[in-house]
Every structure is written in structure tokens, then in C-alpha cells.
Design a protein around this motif. Structure first.
Motif, PDB file in Angstrom:
ATOM      1  N   LYS A   1      41.620   1.545  -7.213  1.00 32.50           N
ATOM      2  CA  LYS A   1      41.656   1.285  -5.768  1.00 32.50           C
ATOM      3  C   LYS A   1      41.270  -0.159  -5.467  1.00 32.50           C
ATOM      4  CE  LYS A   1      40.360   6.073  -4.717  1.00 32.50           C
ATOM      5  NZ  LYS A   1      39.266   6.953  -4.239  1.00 32.50           N
ATOM      6  N   ILE A   2      40.251  -0.648  -6.173  1.00 33.75           N
ATOM      7  CA  ILE A   2      39.817  -2.033  -5.973  1.00 33.75           C
ATOM      8  C   ILE A   2      40.914  -3.003  -6.386  1.00 33.75           C
ATOM      9  CG2 ILE A   2      38.157  -3.793  -6.708  1.00 33.75           C
ATOM     10  CD1 ILE A   2      36.132  -1.443  -7.065  1.00 33.75           C
ATOM     11  N   ALA A   3      41.508  -2.759  -7.557  1.00 34.40           N
ATOM     12  CA  ALA A   3      42.554  -3.654  -8.073  1.00 34.40           C
ATOM     13  C   ALA A   3      43.763  -3.703  -7.146  1.00 34.40           C
ATOM     14  CB  ALA A   3      42.976  -3.199  -9.469  1.00 34.40           C
ATOM     15  N   GLN A   4      44.052  -2.596  -6.469  1.00 38.60           N
ATOM     16  CA  GLN A   4      45.196  -2.553  -5.566  1.00 38.60           C
ATOM     17  C   GLN A   4      44.964  -3.349  -4.285  1.00 38.60           C
ATOM     18  OE1 GLN A   4      45.867   1.617  -4.935  1.00 38.60           O
ATOM     19  NE2 GLN A   4      46.618   1.975  -7.021  1.00 38.60           N
ATOM     20  N   LYS A   5      43.699  -3.432  -3.850  1.00 37.16           N
ATOM     21  CA  LYS A   5      43.420  -4.037  -2.543  1.00 37.16           C
ATOM     22  C   LYS A   5      42.869  -5.451  -2.618  1.00 37.16           C
ATOM     23  CE  LYS A   5      42.624  -1.912   1.077  1.00 37.16           C
ATOM     24  NZ  LYS A   5      42.086  -1.229   2.275  1.00 37.16           N
ATOM     25  N   ILE A   6      42.241  -5.808  -3.730  1.00 31.50           N
ATOM     26  CA  ILE A   6      41.514  -7.080  -3.799  1.00 31.50           C
ATOM     27  C   ILE A   6      42.140  -8.011  -4.829  1.00 31.50           C
ATOM     28  CG2 ILE A   6      39.269  -8.163  -4.219  1.00 31.50           C
ATOM     29  CD1 ILE A   6      39.438  -6.389  -1.676  1.00 31.50           C
ATOM     30  N   ASN A   7      42.383  -9.244  -4.415  1.00 34.80           N
ATOM     31  CA  ASN A   7      42.850 -10.295  -5.315  1.00 34.80           C
ATOM     32  C   ASN A   7      41.633 -11.143  -5.704  1.00 34.80           C
ATOM     33  OD1 ASN A   7      43.933 -12.538  -6.582  1.00 34.80           O
ATOM     34  ND2 ASN A   7      45.639 -12.740  -5.153  1.00 34.80           N
ATOM     35  N   PRO A   8      41.247 -11.149  -6.958  1.00 30.77           N
ATOM     36  CA  PRO A   8      40.028 -11.867  -7.360  1.00 30.77           C
ATOM     37  C   PRO A   8      40.078 -13.370  -7.095  1.00 30.77           C
ATOM     38  CG  PRO A   8      41.259 -11.116  -9.288  1.00 30.77           C
ATOM     39  CD  PRO A   8      41.880 -10.459  -8.102  1.00 30.77           C
ATOM     40  N   THR A   9      41.287 -13.916  -6.963  1.00 34.21           N
ATOM     41  CA  THR A   9      41.370 -15.351  -6.659  1.00 34.21           C
ATOM     42  C   THR A   9      40.971 -15.658  -5.220  1.00 34.21           C
ATOM     43  OG1 THR A   9      43.702 -15.200  -6.029  1.00 34.21           O
ATOM     44  CG2 THR A   9      43.214 -15.656  -8.343  1.00 34.21           C
ATOM     45  N   ASP A  10      40.836 -14.622  -4.378  1.00 32.19           N
ATOM     46  CA  ASP A  10      40.426 -14.832  -2.984  1.00 32.19           C
ATOM     47  C   ASP A  10      38.934 -15.145  -2.848  1.00 32.19           C
ATOM     48  OD1 ASP A  10      42.945 -14.463  -1.937  1.00 32.19           O
ATOM     49  OD2 ASP A  10      42.692 -12.306  -1.639  1.00 32.19           O
ATOM     50  N   ARG A  11      38.160 -14.798  -3.874  1.00 28.45           N
ATOM     51  CA  ARG A  11      36.714 -15.027  -3.865  1.00 28.45           C
ATOM     52  C   ARG A  11      36.062 -14.511  -2.577  1.00 28.45           C
ATOM     53  NH1 ARG A  11      34.428 -18.594  -7.094  1.00 28.45           N
ATOM     54  NH2 ARG A  11      32.745 -17.056  -6.930  1.00 28.45           N
ATOM     55  N   PRO A  12      36.076 -13.213  -2.350  1.00 27.50           N
ATOM     56  CA  PRO A  12      35.495 -12.665  -1.118  1.00 27.50           C
ATOM     57  C   PRO A  12      33.970 -12.715  -1.123  1.00 27.50           C
ATOM     58  CG  PRO A  12      36.084 -10.892  -2.593  1.00 27.50           C
ATOM     59  CD  PRO A  12      36.578 -12.160  -3.244  1.00 27.50           C
ATOM     60  N   ILE A  13      33.385 -12.495   0.034  1.00 30.90           N
ATOM     61  CA  ILE A  13      31.951 -12.227   0.123  1.00 30.90           C
ATOM     62  C   ILE A  13      31.776 -10.718  -0.046  1.00 30.90           C
ATOM     63  CG2 ILE A  13      29.883 -12.298   1.559  1.00 30.90           C
ATOM     64  CD1 ILE A  13      31.025 -14.712   2.991  1.00 30.90           C
ATOM     65  N   TRP A  14      30.877 -10.336  -0.932  1.00 31.95           N
ATOM     66  CA  TRP A  14      30.619  -8.923  -1.179  1.00 31.95           C
ATOM     67  C   TRP A  14      29.334  -8.506  -0.466  1.00 31.95           C
ATOM     68  CZ3 TRP A  14      28.158  -6.970  -6.342  1.00 31.95           C
ATOM     69  CH2 TRP A  14      27.934  -5.592  -6.255  1.00 31.95           C
ATOM     70  N   TYR A  15      29.441  -7.501   0.384  1.00 33.34           N
ATOM     71  CA  TYR A  15      28.295  -6.915   1.067  1.00 33.34           C
ATOM     72  C   TYR A  15      28.095  -5.496   0.538  1.00 33.34           C
ATOM     73  CZ  TYR A  15      29.115 -10.588   4.577  1.00 33.34           C
ATOM     74  OH  TYR A  15      29.311 -11.778   5.219  1.00 33.34           O
ATOM     75  N   HIS A  16      26.889  -5.209   0.065  1.00 35.27           N
ATOM     76  CA  HIS A  16      26.602  -3.846  -0.385  1.00 35.27           C
ATOM     77  C   HIS A  16      25.543  -3.219   0.513  1.00 35.27           C
ATOM     78  CE1 HIS A  16      26.012  -0.277  -2.690  1.00 35.27           C
ATOM     79  NE2 HIS A  16      24.717  -0.530  -2.722  1.00 35.27           N
ATOM     80  N   PHE A  17      25.794  -1.936   0.876  1.00 32.05           N
ATOM     81  CA  PHE A  17      24.872  -1.187   1.726  1.00 32.05           C
ATOM     82  C   PHE A  17      24.611   0.173   1.099  1.00 32.05           C
ATOM     83  CE2 PHE A  17      27.706  -3.724   4.471  1.00 32.05           C
ATOM     84  CZ  PHE A  17      26.781  -4.609   4.991  1.00 32.05           C
ATOM     85  N   ALA A  18      23.368   0.610   1.164  1.00 33.62           N
ATOM     86  CA  ALA A  18      23.052   1.940   0.651  1.00 33.62           C
ATOM     87  C   ALA A  18      23.772   2.993   1.474  1.00 33.62           C
ATOM     88  CB  ALA A  18      21.544   2.171   0.697  1.00 33.62           C
ATOM     89  N   SER A  19      23.661   2.881   2.800  1.00 37.53           N
ATOM     90  CA  SER A  19      24.228   3.905   3.662  1.00 37.53           C
ATOM     91  C   SER A  19      24.527   3.311   5.031  1.00 37.53           C
ATOM     92  CB  SER A  19      23.255   5.087   3.766  1.00 37.53           C
ATOM     93  OG  SER A  19      23.872   6.181   4.392  1.00 37.53           O
ATOM     94  N   LEU A  20      24.713   4.189   6.030  1.00 38.62           N
ATOM     95  CA  LEU A  20      25.110   3.733   7.358  1.00 38.62           C
ATOM     96  C   LEU A  20      24.039   2.873   8.022  1.00 38.62           C
ATOM     97  CD1 LEU A  20      27.210   3.825   9.635  1.00 38.62           C
ATOM     98  CD2 LEU A  20      26.082   5.915  10.451  1.00 38.62           C
ATOM     99  N   GLY A  21      22.779   3.262   7.872  1.00 40.94           N
ATOM    100  CA  GLY A  21      21.701   2.500   8.504  1.00 40.94           C
ATOM    101  C   GLY A  21      21.645   1.071   8.002  1.00 40.94           C
ATOM    102  N   GLU A  22      21.812   0.887   6.702  1.00 42.46           N
ATOM    103  CA  GLU A  22      21.798  -0.458   6.134  1.00 42.46           C
ATOM    104  C   GLU A  22      23.039  -1.248   6.557  1.00 42.46           C
ATOM    105  OE1 GLU A  22      18.988   1.959   4.613  1.00 42.46           O
ATOM    106  OE2 GLU A  22      21.127   2.347   4.289  1.00 42.46           O
ATOM    107  N   PHE A  23      24.165  -0.546   6.717  1.00 44.01           N
ATOM    108  CA  PHE A  23      25.362  -1.225   7.220  1.00 44.01           C
ATOM    109  C   PHE A  23      25.111  -1.805   8.608  1.00 44.01           C
ATOM    110  CE2 PHE A  23      29.119  -1.115   9.942  1.00 44.01           C
ATOM    111  CZ  PHE A  23      29.975  -1.952   9.242  1.00 44.01           C
ATOM    112  N   GLU A  24      24.543  -1.001   9.492  1.00 42.34           N
ATOM    113  CA  GLU A  24      24.265  -1.488  10.847  1.00 42.34           C
ATOM    114  C   GLU A  24      23.242  -2.620  10.811  1.00 42.34           C
ATOM    115  OE1 GLU A  24      25.952  -0.739  13.477  1.00 42.34           O
ATOM    116  OE2 GLU A  24      27.161   0.778  12.486  1.00 42.34           O
ATOM    117  N   GLN A  25      22.352  -2.569   9.843  1.00 39.24           N
ATOM    118  CA  GLN A  25      21.343  -3.612   9.691  1.00 39.24           C
ATOM    119  C   GLN A  25      21.968  -4.927   9.240  1.00 39.24           C
ATOM    120  OE1 GLN A  25      18.216  -2.319   7.053  1.00 39.24           O
ATOM    121  NE2 GLN A  25      16.683  -3.449   8.195  1.00 39.24           N
ATOM    122  N   GLY A  26      22.896  -4.851   8.290  1.00 33.86           N
ATOM    123  CA  GLY A  26      23.523  -6.068   7.770  1.00 33.86           C
ATOM    124  C   GLY A  26      24.741  -6.519   8.541  1.00 33.86           C
ATOM    125  N   ARG A  27      25.227  -5.674   9.422  1.00 29.41           N
ATOM    126  CA  ARG A  27      26.456  -5.960  10.163  1.00 29.41           C
ATOM    127  C   ARG A  27      26.418  -7.266  10.961  1.00 29.41           C
ATOM    128  NH1 ARG A  27      29.328  -1.368  13.977  1.00 29.41           N
ATOM    129  NH2 ARG A  27      31.054  -2.641  14.786  1.00 29.41           N
TER     130      ARG A  27
END
Length: 411
Positions: free
Chosen positions: A39-65
């Protein structure tokens, strides 16, 4: 110590697979990770060099959003990858429009970490509050990809600060910069030789402040409330709901909106047994259409995603979770000027301690304490202004973090 950690990850994976046979959340956890790398390989091109955000769950997502959205606004062409550990985050935010790819994080094995980082090839990684994964951190560090921890909070009893915690301290050593919520965290990190730390505060204050400025209007909720004062019970569990029964009985002039943490049919049925005359949100519209004089005192929210907007209709909030692992988000309610009540398990939450210290919140352990706290807080007309001022004075973490990241990383 590493071998113990690795074995622990394997055992955890096996346990979740076993639990998935009879537990819905575990089933989502396992199914969501199936063919994850494809799924990752289909959607992400590694040459784009994205910013990666990791969240444990919904609360952390809203915190880092707020950080994600501010950086995206500043650099609209930079791709964004979001990962979640928990289904309760992924399943609700899997269609978040600002992300170019949203995935479950594969379990933290050396092989998974190397493969994930190779596929995504992030220019930097941002983790929120906690979630310390040894192999992911080590792989990022080896490839000179900066790791930032935002809204971090540390306590002396954590393994990082024990005499036998060398393995865990090594994990923290892979982080380029820590942005933490309180001075205690600053001193704890500096005490183990980690000086790249800033006292930024908590990005949740920015998120809830913005939400309170422009909340989503909910006409059916407004119609249910009428002219009655409202107690908003957010993210409740069975222990919380049982306590609320007598409070509702003794205050028939108040209406209660209960938004449980779990909305499975069995839990909703349990709440209906406690409050036989309650109405569910899913049928509220049809009942309002039949009568302009809805007599139900209790409204049960049987969906996910409304809670942050519901608080605008309240005068007082009860926040659930305090009789379990720990209380849920108090700040969403406080941002709307609501005093808050919660159970005894709040020691891991700096804002809860602050709110108690300035009189905006009370912690309770039983029915009588809940009745007393309700009567005291509902009668203090100064608290709504104090609550809003608390949020106003604490916001600003997002600007500090984004400014630092933009200065250090030439995006």
C-alpha cells in the motif's frame, strides 16, 4: 536488553493476532497492516521526500495536527505521510485531506523499520507526545533523518530515568530535538545529558483554541438543549456513566449529553439501561420532527467525530477515563469556557493539575464527591472567563515548533 525488546514485539504481534479472532479493534489492527508495504509503495514516491508524522491514536493526531497544518501551509508542495499505531486513530482519520498517504505503522522490527524508511524516505519525522520505537528511531538516525518529538511530557518514574534504563535512554538519544510541555520534562532530559530540548508547551492548546473560534453548528443538538443548562459528558466509560445517574436524577432542570468513548451497540445498550428515557442522536432528528416538545433529559451520542463541537452547548463538563487508564481530553471543553470534573486518574496530565490548581476543575472518586463538585462549579460565574483565559495564555507551542523546524531544515 535489545533481545528482550525484540521478543516483546513478536509476542505483542502474536497476542494481537489471537485477540483479533474475537476483538473488533484487534481485528482492525491486524487487517489494516495486511499488505502494508504494498500500500505504501503504491501511494508514496520516495523521491518526494515527504514529512512523516506518526501518531499513536486520534488524541495524538489532534495534538500534532496544528504543526502538520502550519507546515503544510508554509510548504504546500511538500508531501505528507501520516501513520497511526491504533485503529481508533487510523479508522477515523484515514481520509484526512492534507496527507498524501495514511497508513498503519508496521510493528517495530529491524526489518520493518528499514523497509518502511526506504519506501517513504522522509526528510524528517515528527512524533507526538510519546511512541518511542527503537528500530524506527535507530534507522532514521543512521540515515541522518531528523526526528522531532513534540508536546512531549516525561515523568521521573519512566524507564528512561532509571539506573537500569540505558537501552531506553539510547532510544531518546536518536531524537534531534524535544519540544516538551513542562519544566520538569526539560530538567529530566537534561539530567540524562539530552540538551536539545525546548519548553514549548502543548500544541493541543492551539488546536482547541482554533476549534472554539469556529465550531461546527449542530442544529439538532441546539434543538435538544432548548433553554436548559447542559452537562456535557465526554469520552465516558461505564464507571463514569454509572456515577452520572444520580446526578441526573437530582438535577431534573439540567439536560445531559453523553458522548461515550466506545460506541458499540452493546455499550450504547448499557447506557440506555442506566437512562431508560434517553434518546440516541441517531434517532433525535426523527423525534424532533414528530414533536417540538422533546421531554428527554438525556441524549446519547452514538457516533464518532462530534465531541469537539458538542462542548459549545455546555455549561459544565464531565470528562471520562479517570477510573481507568487516565482521563481523556479536558482542553476541548475548557476552550469553550466549561469547568470540568473528572475521576482520580489524572496524574499523567499536566493540564489537569493546572486546572485543579486554579479552580477550574475538580477530581472526584465517588457519587457524593461528584454531586458536591457539580454544585460548586455550576454556581461560580467567574469560571468560564478563567477557563478561556487559561487556554489563551497557554497557546503558542505550534509557532515555536514550526519556527524551529523551518530554521533547522531547509525544506
Amino acid at each position: 536488553m535489545l533481545w528482550i525488546y525484540n521478543i516483546g514485539i513478536v509476542i505483542y504481534g502474536l497476542f494481537v493476532r489471537l485477540a483479533s479472532l474475537f476483538n473488533a479493534k484487534a481485528k482492525l489492527f491486524v487487517a489494516g497492516r495486511k499488505n502494508g508495504f504494498e500500500k505504501i509503495a503504491q501511494k508514496i514516491n520516495p523521491t518526494d521526500r515527504p514529512i512523516w508524522y506518526h501518531f499513536a491514536s486520534l488524541g495524538e493526531f489532534e495534538q500534532g495536527r496544528p504543526v502538520l497544518e502550519k507546515l503544510k501551509s508554509a510548504y504546500p508542495d511538500v508531501k505528507v505521510v501520516v501513520t497511526f499505531f491504533s485503529p481508533s486513530g487510523y479508522e477515523i482519520r484515514k481520509n484526512y485531506p492534507l496527507a498524501d498517504g495514511i497508513f498503519y505503522l508496521p510493528l517495530d522490527t529491524a526489518g520493518n523499520a528499514k523497509k518502511f524508511v526506504a519506501l517513504v524516505n522522509p526528510r524528517l519525522a515528527i512524533f507526538t507526545k510519546y511512541e518511542f520505537w527503537y528500530h524506527y528511531f535507530k534507522t532514521l538516525h543512521r540515515q541522518q533523518i531528523p526526528i522531532y518529538l513534540i508536546s512531549g511530557i516525561f515523568r521521573p518514574n519512566q524507564l528512561f530515568f532509571k539506573s537500569y534504563g540505558g537501552f531506553y535512554r539510547k532510544m531518546l538519544g536518536f531524537v534531534k530535538h524535544f519540544f516538551v510541555q513542562n519544566e520538569e520534562s526539560v530538567q529530566l532530559l537534561k539530567g540524562i545529558g539530552l540538551d536539545k530540548v525546548s519548553l514549548s508547551g502543548d500544541t493541543r492548546f492551539d488546536r482547541v483554541y482554533e476549534n472554539a473560534l469556529q465550531p461546527k453548528q449542530l442544529p439538532e443538538i441546539e434543538a435538544f438543549c432548548g433553554q436548559a443548562p447542559i452537562l456535557m459528558a465526554g469520552s465516558t466509560w461505564p464507571a463514569d456513566e454509572k456515577l452520572l445517574v444520580e446526578l441526573a436524577n437530582q438535577n431534573p432542570d439540567w439536560k445531559f449529553i453523553i458522548a461515550p468513548h466506545e460506541i458499540g451497540a452493546s455499550h450504547i445498550s448499557e447506557i440506555e439501561l442506566l437512562f431508560p428515557n434517553a434518546v440516541k442522536f441517531s434517532v433525535l432528528g426523527s423525534q424532533l420532527a414528530q414533536t417540538s416538545n422533546l421531554k428527554s433529559q438525556i441524549l446519547i451520542i452514538d457516533n464518532i467525530g462530534m465531541l469537539s463541537s458538542l462542548y459549545q452547548y455546555g455549561q459544565l463538563a464531565y470528562i471520562g477515563g479517570g477510573f481507568g487508564a487516565g482521563i481523556h481530553n479536558t482542553l476541548e471543553a475548557v476552550a469553550f469556557g466549561l469547568p470540568v470534573i473528572f475521576g482520580p486518574k489524572y496524574d499523567k496530565f499536566q493540564e489537569a493539575k493546572d486546572l485543579i490548581a486554579i479552580g477550574i476543575a475538580q477530581s472526584i472518586s465517588n457519587e457524593n464527591e461528584l454531586l458536591n463538585a457539580f454544585n460548586e462549579l455550576k454556581s461560580n460565574a467567574e469560571l468560564p472567563l478563567k477557563a478561556k483565559a487559561y487556554i489563551e495564555n497557554k497557546k503558542g507551542a505550534t509557532d515555536m515548533i514550526v519556527g524551529h523546524v523551518k530554521e533547522e531544515i531547509k525544506l
